[in-house]
Design an enzyme around this catalytic site. Sequence first.
Site, short mmCIF file in Angstrom:
data_model
loop_
_atom_site.label_atom_id
_atom_site.label_comp_id
_atom_site.label_asym_id
_atom_site.label_seq_id
_atom_site.Cartn_x
_atom_site.Cartn_y
_atom_site.Cartn_z
N ASP A 7 28.69 -7.91 11.95
CA ASP A 7 28.15 -7.58 10.63
C ASP A 7 26.64 -7.77 10.75
OD1 ASP A 7 27.87 -7.05 7.86
OD2 ASP A 7 27.87 -9.20 7.46
N GLU A 66 29.71 -2.62 11.72
CA GLU A 66 29.61 -2.01 10.40
C GLU A 66 28.44 -1.04 10.38
OE1 GLU A 66 30.93 -4.21 6.67
OE2 GLU A 66 28.74 -4.26 6.53
N ASP A 138 29.25 -13.82 6.16
CA ASP A 138 28.85 -12.88 7.21
C ASP A 138 29.84 -12.91 8.38
OD1 ASP A 138 26.22 -11.81 6.20
OD2 ASP A 138 25.80 -13.95 6.16
#
Length: 164
Positions: A7, A66, A138
């Site tokens: 991420d 992502e 996160d």
Amino acid sequence: MRILGIDPGSRVTGYGLIDSDGRSSRHVDSGCIRLGAGELPPRLGRIFSEVGALVAEYGPDVLAVEQVFVAKNAASALTLGHARGAAITACVQAGLEVFEYTPRAVKLAVVGSGAADKAQVQHMMRMLLGLAKSPASDAADALAVALCHAHTFSTRSALRREAP
């Protein structure tokens, strides 16, 4: 298959490693690379080196990351893109194949709703991976990206086997 989920973030980059056979997944490690403030180039260098160290230590088979989306403004998306690029480059340099997923696809895969909030993602990571406590937001997002890939890859493989 060992999957490294990332991420990306210019101040905090989450990572999550899972082992998965497509039906069941096991947590290997997760956490956050906390970069703080300061000039962007040194932070990007740190993302590159720390993701590279994770790859060297854990030997993942693939990277799931992502994708960037424009939420607040174009400048934020550009900075996020740089962080993402640093992580991807570290993995590509180590020979990993890279798979990209939108935030909505990740949430849909692990929570069942593409509009899930961070607390829901954290809760589902705890439940799906049998963690004693919810991971940092996160790290949970990174684990969710890895699980999204595990589920997507498994489905794609099954469909390829069934295709005439």
